[in-house]
Design an enzyme around this catalytic site. Structure first.
Site, mmCIF file in Angstrom:
data_model
loop_
_atom_site.group_PDB
_atom_site.id
_atom_site.type_symbol
_atom_site.label_atom_id
_atom_site.label_comp_id
_atom_site.label_asym_id
_atom_site.label_seq_id
_atom_site.Cartn_x
_atom_site.Cartn_y
_atom_site.Cartn_z
ATOM 1 N N GLN A 191 -1.539 5.031 6.534
ATOM 2 C CA GLN A 191 -0.193 5.586 6.676
ATOM 3 C C GLN A 191 0.316 6.116 5.339
ATOM 4 O O GLN A 191 1.355 6.748 5.293
ATOM 5 C CB GLN A 191 0.787 4.497 7.153
ATOM 6 C CG GLN A 191 0.548 3.968 8.555
ATOM 7 C CD GLN A 191 1.394 2.733 8.836
ATOM 8 O OE1 GLN A 191 0.876 1.637 8.945
ATOM 9 N NE2 GLN A 191 2.707 2.895 8.944
ATOM 10 N N PHE A 222 1.041 0.745 13.242
ATOM 11 C CA PHE A 222 2.134 -0.219 13.436
ATOM 12 C C PHE A 222 2.542 -0.930 12.150
ATOM 13 O O PHE A 222 3.078 -2.037 12.196
ATOM 14 C CB PHE A 222 1.766 -1.250 14.522
ATOM 15 C CG PHE A 222 1.210 -0.645 15.785
ATOM 16 C CD1 PHE A 222 1.999 0.164 16.583
ATOM 17 C CD2 PHE A 222 -0.110 -0.847 16.156
ATOM 18 C CE1 PHE A 222 1.493 0.754 17.734
ATOM 19 C CE2 PHE A 222 -0.627 -0.263 17.302
ATOM 20 C CZ PHE A 222 0.182 0.536 18.097
ATOM 21 N N GLU A 226 -0.067 0.606 6.276
ATOM 22 C CA GLU A 226 0.858 1.116 5.276
ATOM 23 C C GLU A 226 0.353 0.751 3.878
ATOM 24 O O GLU A 226 0.200 1.615 3.021
ATOM 25 C CB GLU A 226 2.267 0.554 5.514
ATOM 26 C CG GLU A 226 3.296 1.231 4.614
ATOM 27 C CD GLU A 226 4.735 0.815 4.874
ATOM 28 O OE1 GLU A 226 5.047 0.302 5.960
ATOM 29 O OE2 GLU A 226 5.565 1.005 3.970
ATOM 30 N N ARG A 304 14.398 -6.119 3.972
ATOM 31 C CA ARG A 304 14.836 -5.645 5.283
ATOM 32 C C ARG A 304 15.258 -6.814 6.171
ATOM 33 O O ARG A 304 16.153 -6.683 7.009
ATOM 34 C CB ARG A 304 13.779 -4.764 5.959
ATOM 35 C CG ARG A 304 14.354 -3.974 7.127
ATOM 36 C CD ARG A 304 13.383 -2.968 7.716
ATOM 37 N NE ARG A 304 13.470 -1.633 7.153
ATOM 38 C CZ ARG A 304 14.396 -0.731 7.458
ATOM 39 N NH1 ARG A 304 15.367 -1.013 8.332
ATOM 40 N NH2 ARG A 304 14.385 0.456 6.915
ATOM 41 N N ARG A 336 5.803 -3.024 12.478
ATOM 42 C CA ARG A 336 6.934 -2.480 13.240
ATOM 43 C C ARG A 336 8.165 -3.395 13.210
ATOM 44 O O ARG A 336 8.157 -4.476 13.808
ATOM 45 C CB ARG A 336 6.481 -2.250 14.673
ATOM 46 C CG ARG A 336 7.275 -1.214 15.435
ATOM 47 C CD ARG A 336 6.596 -0.953 16.749
ATOM 48 N NE ARG A 336 7.137 0.203 17.447
ATOM 49 C CZ ARG A 336 6.589 0.730 18.530
ATOM 50 N NH1 ARG A 336 5.492 0.208 19.033
ATOM 51 N NH2 ARG A 336 7.120 1.782 19.106
ATOM 52 N N PHE A 338 9.385 -4.502 10.268
ATOM 53 C CA PHE A 338 9.345 -4.701 8.819
ATOM 54 C C PHE A 338 10.294 -5.808 8.349
ATOM 55 O O PHE A 338 11.100 -5.612 7.454
ATOM 56 C CB PHE A 338 9.725 -3.352 8.173
ATOM 57 C CG PHE A 338 9.175 -3.115 6.785
ATOM 58 C CD1 PHE A 338 7.850 -2.761 6.581
ATOM 59 C CD2 PHE A 338 9.994 -3.204 5.668
ATOM 60 C CE1 PHE A 338 7.358 -2.505 5.304
ATOM 61 C CE2 PHE A 338 9.515 -2.955 4.386
ATOM 62 C CZ PHE A 338 8.189 -2.598 4.205
ATOM 63 N N THR A 434 14.452 1.277 2.689
ATOM 64 C CA THR A 434 15.466 0.597 1.870
ATOM 65 C C THR A 434 15.204 0.853 0.385
ATOM 66 O O THR A 434 16.100 0.713 -0.429
ATOM 67 C CB THR A 434 15.487 -0.914 2.162
ATOM 68 O OG1 THR A 434 14.197 -1.453 1.893
ATOM 69 C CG2 THR A 434 15.842 -1.169 3.611
ATOM 70 N N ALA A 503 8.871 3.109 8.340
ATOM 71 C CA ALA A 503 10.323 2.933 8.374
ATOM 72 C C ALA A 503 10.998 3.831 9.412
ATOM 73 O O ALA A 503 12.157 4.221 9.240
ATOM 74 C CB ALA A 503 10.930 3.161 6.985
ATOM 75 N N GLU A 705 10.713 2.055 15.433
ATOM 76 C CA GLU A 705 10.666 0.598 15.374
ATOM 77 C C GLU A 705 11.655 -0.131 16.282
ATOM 78 O O GLU A 705 11.330 -1.182 16.827
ATOM 79 C CB GLU A 705 10.890 0.135 13.915
ATOM 80 C CG GLU A 705 9.725 0.456 13.005
ATOM 81 C CD GLU A 705 10.102 0.330 11.530
ATOM 82 O OE1 GLU A 705 10.857 1.178 11.030
ATOM 83 O OE2 GLU A 705 9.649 -0.628 10.888
HETATM 84 MO MO1 MOS Z 1 6.284 0.505 9.257
HETATM 85 S S1 MOS Z 1 6.368 -1.507 9.692
HETATM 86 O O1 MOS Z 1 7.671 0.661 8.229
HETATM 87 O O2 MOS Z 1 4.799 0.831 8.490
#
Ligand code: MOS
Length: 747
Positions: A191, A222, A226, A304, A336, A338, A434, A503, A705
């Site tokens: 991601q 998901f 990331e 978060r 998802r 976060f 954030t 996000a 999300e």
């Molecule tokens: Mo998503 S949980 O902000 O990769």
């Protein structure tokens, strides 16, 4: 439902990293995982493994030319363990062979001596020993200490939620190809293309322009790709760089489940105080986040959690403290929501306990305390819409909450062996990273001479439909047919310095950038036309591929316009960037306006429990969700359904079980239960109509999300059904609420 890749997916023709035809001479890599959760490497002898047939090389920490460091927020994570071992599955070495079978087979020949120590698995225990990541943080407003004596009822307790495996269809994957200039091109299932690029540059000691990262598409992510795609891409790049040959690294399902991070488990203490008329006056909560062995994204996820302490409610007096605790498990990571869902679960637990103390349904407390326009959130932002109450009212109008409750009470009265329960789950989720600076994106738009359009952005398509949404933005902005617009892969040489697609902000950020780039091209075309025809730029429109001057057709199609413009040397490509305006956050005060807007909705969940077998079931879920003016209702509906099911799974069946040694026991889909089609309830979704225009792209609101958090209601609906069997059953908040737990609760 139409997704850009629907036909490819259906035929199994969509190419993922593992499907890319590999260059001649491609080698295969297998990481060597740590067998212990906590220890020190005393001996790591690769000589026997290196002799194994087919093995080309074995790499350890000593072979890393740059820094042995892949930590993103905090540099606390080696790519390959050098001495300290911090979790089972941590990569200790990398075996590269001419076949995957040979690489895997040679793993057992690694001579390994690790002095092992008792692992720490519990976040509260880690906290007690001072093993924390960063400092604890506190969000506060009002004065809880002065509010408690004013409350009619005060209850407190503990709430725990478990982790969650992402179960993306595509496991972690990378293919690294050395370039002739000493650089490396890496196909990565990530991601975060730029994070992978930056990390590989750091590990190999290269400049970022020597590392190209290409992301074709992801088979789900998901949040699990990331930060956690980086290690595998960096390992493949290390081997390709050292050997001068392409190297492919694909984790098997079981390796992926065993070695990679998941949603953070949380253990929390709460205290809530209400007035006689069910107004929440004060709420105090402490979140202990189980971070695993290194920081990964934990500090951002913790933040978060704090942002979503009060979910959809206004509470005048709040004190929320959160601390990230270091344990000997694979680093937990984005999933998802976060960190938001973990906070929302605790508040719903507190409300449920308070409702029991007041002798009223929880929904009465929920409905009375919804946040309204201009109410202040604990992080200093004034709430800017009426959506929470409007979604609630619309749900009530459509489904009549009181009548549902009466119907369920009647059913429970008439049935001894099956009982039903009900829960309402409002969701309010802040939209923006954030970390403010991440709220930027860019888009490169090419109009080709035949009128077709190719777009590159920072957005990674992972099944969520972001590419279709961006195509819609371009088609609408240019006034052309959707089919003329194609999305290219995500590549760091076409769009640089990408923020992760995360996000819930991918469509907003990259859609805005794409719109700006399309407007640039449009402006050039209009200026040339206006000059040619001696009219004003403002008079020219393109609508349904026809050029209009005022209301008059100019007898010029989009295709003709493009060829005409090309012959006049008008630019047909544009690059634009976008940064979300008006957002800021001051961490020294923990106050600001961190979000562009909030994703909002409400769900009504009905569950039943079979009293003989103890098996719970979610019967129906009714949702009103504020999507603004949906860019693509079919995609949005799919996201809501998928998010809901993922949330129900987290709350009811997906249970991570670890041995006392820190080994995951639920390491396959036979022992880790994700909801299947048989567990799918009847789902009714309504979009909030004439929703107020938000800050999203073209009046649309994000949908990524927030719907996951509707699934939290599943826990409370099942608990409600259990209490119909046993009104004396003590309330307990320990998700997931599995069939084993409901069976035991029934005694
Ligand atoms: Mo998503 S949980 O902000 O990769």
């Amino acid at each position: 439902m139409k997704h850009d890749d629907a036909l490819l997916h259906l035929r199994g023709a969509a190419r993922y990293v593992r499907d890319i035809p590999v260059p001649q001479g491609t080698l295969h890599a297998a990481p060597v995982p740590s067998p212990v959760a906590h220890g020190k490497i005393r001996r790591l002898d690769a000589s026997a493994a290196a002799e194994h047939e087919g093995v080309i090389a074995v790499f350890t920490a000593r072979d890393i030319p740059g820094q042995n460091q892949i930590g993103n927020i905090i540099p606390d994570e080696p790519l390959l363990a050098a001495e300290d071992v911090e979790y089972i599955g941590q990569p200790l070495a990398l075996i590269v062979a001419d076949s995957l079978e040979a690489a895997r087979a040679a793993r057992s020949l690694i001579g390994l001596e690790i002095e092992s120590f008792p692992p720490r698995l519990d976040p509260r225990e880690a906290f007690a020993r001072g093993e924390i990541i960063g400092a604890p943080r506190t969000f506060a407003q009002g004065d809880v200490d002065r509010a408690w004596p004013l409350c009619h009822v005060v209850v407190s307790g503990r709430a725990d939620s478990g982790g969650q495996e992402h179960v993306y269809l595509e496991t972690q994957s990378a293919l690294a190809v050395p370039r002739d200039d000493g650089g490396v091109k890496v196909y990565s299932a990530t991601q975060s293309p730029t994070l992978v690029q930056r990390t590989i540059a750091r590990v190999l000691g290269l400049a970022m322009h020597q590392v190209e990262v290409e992301v074709p598409r992801l088979g789900g992510a998901f949040g699990g790709k990331e930060d956690q795609a980086t290690a595998w891409a960096a390992l493949a790049a290390l081997a390709a760089f050292r050997l001068g040959r392409p190297v492919k690294l694909i984790l098997s399902r079981q390796e992926d489940v065993r070695w990679t991070g998941k949603r953070h488990p949380y253990s929390s203490d709460y205290k809530i105080g209400l007035s006689e008329d069910a107004k929440i006056l004060a709420y105090e909560v402490t979140f202990y986040q189980n971070a695993g062995a290194s920081a990964d994204l934990s500090p951002a996820i913790l933040e978060r959690t704090l942002f979503h302490t009060t979910n959809s409610y206004f509470i005048p007096h709040v004190r929320a403290t959160a601390v990230s605790c270091r344990t000997h498990l694979p680093p937990f990571t984005a999933f998802r929501g976060f960190g938001g869902p973990q906070a929302m679960f605790v508040l719903e637990a507190a409300i449920t306990r308070a409702a029991a103390a007041l002798g009223i349904p929880a929904a009465e407390i929920q409905g009375k305390n919804l946040i309204r326009r201009d109410d202040e959130l604990p992080y200093g932002m004034r709430f800017e819409s009426d959506s929470p109450a409007r979604c609630w009212d619309e749900l009530d109008r459509r489904h009549d909450l009181a009548a549902c409750r009466a119907r369920i009470a009647a059913f429970n009265h008439d049935h001894a062996l099956t009982k039903k329960g009900l829960a309402v789950m409002p969701v309010c989720f802040g939209i923006s990273f954030t970390t403010t600076y991440l709220n930027q994106a860019a888009s490169l738009v090419h109009v080709y001479t035949d009128g077709s359009v190719g777009i590159s952005t920072a957005a990674v398509e992972m099944g969520q439909g972001v590419h279709r949404k961006i195509r819609r933005v371009a088609a609408r902005t240019l006034g052309i047919e959707l089919d003329r617009v194609r999305m290219e892969s995500t590549n760091t040489t076409r769009v640089a310095n990408t923020s992760p697609t995360a996000a819930s902000s991918g469509a907003d950020l990259n859609g805005h950038a794409t719109r700006l780039a399309c407007l640039q091209i449009l402006e050039s075309l209009k200026q040339a036309l206006a000059a040619e025809h001696g009219c004003l730029v403002e008079q020219i429109y393109i609508d349904r591929e026809e050029v209009l001057r005022g209301h008059e057709r100019m007898d010029l199609s989009w295709k003709q316009l493009v060829s005409w413009a090309y012959a006049r040397r008008i630019p047909l490509s544009a690059y634009a960037s976008y940064a979300t305006p008006g957002i800021h956050f001051d961490k020294s005060k923990e106050k600001g306006r961190p979000f562009a807007y909030h994703g909002v909705g409400t769900a009504l969940i009905e569950a039943s429990v079979d009293g003989l077998r103890g098996i719970p079931r979610i019967d129906s879920v009714k949702i009103v969700h504020d999507v603004g003016q949906s860019l693509d209702p079919a995609i949005d509906r799919g996201q809501i359904e998928g998010g809901l099911m993922q949330g129900i799974g987290w709350m009811t069946s997906e249970e991570l079980v670890y041995s006392p040694e820190g080994k995951i026991l639920s390491d396959s889909l036979a022992t880790y239960k994700v909801p299947d089609i048989g567990a799918t309830p009847e789902v009714t979704i309504a979009f909030l109509e004439d929703a107020q225009p938000p800050a999203g792209i073209l009046g649309a609101k994000t949908v990524g999300e927030p719907p996951l958090m509707y699934g939290i209601g599943a826990y409370f609906a099942i608990l409600d059904a259990l209490r119909a069997f046993r009104p004396d059953l003590p309330l307990f908040f320990h998700a997931p609420l599995t069939a084993e737990k409901t069976f035991k609760a029934l005694g």
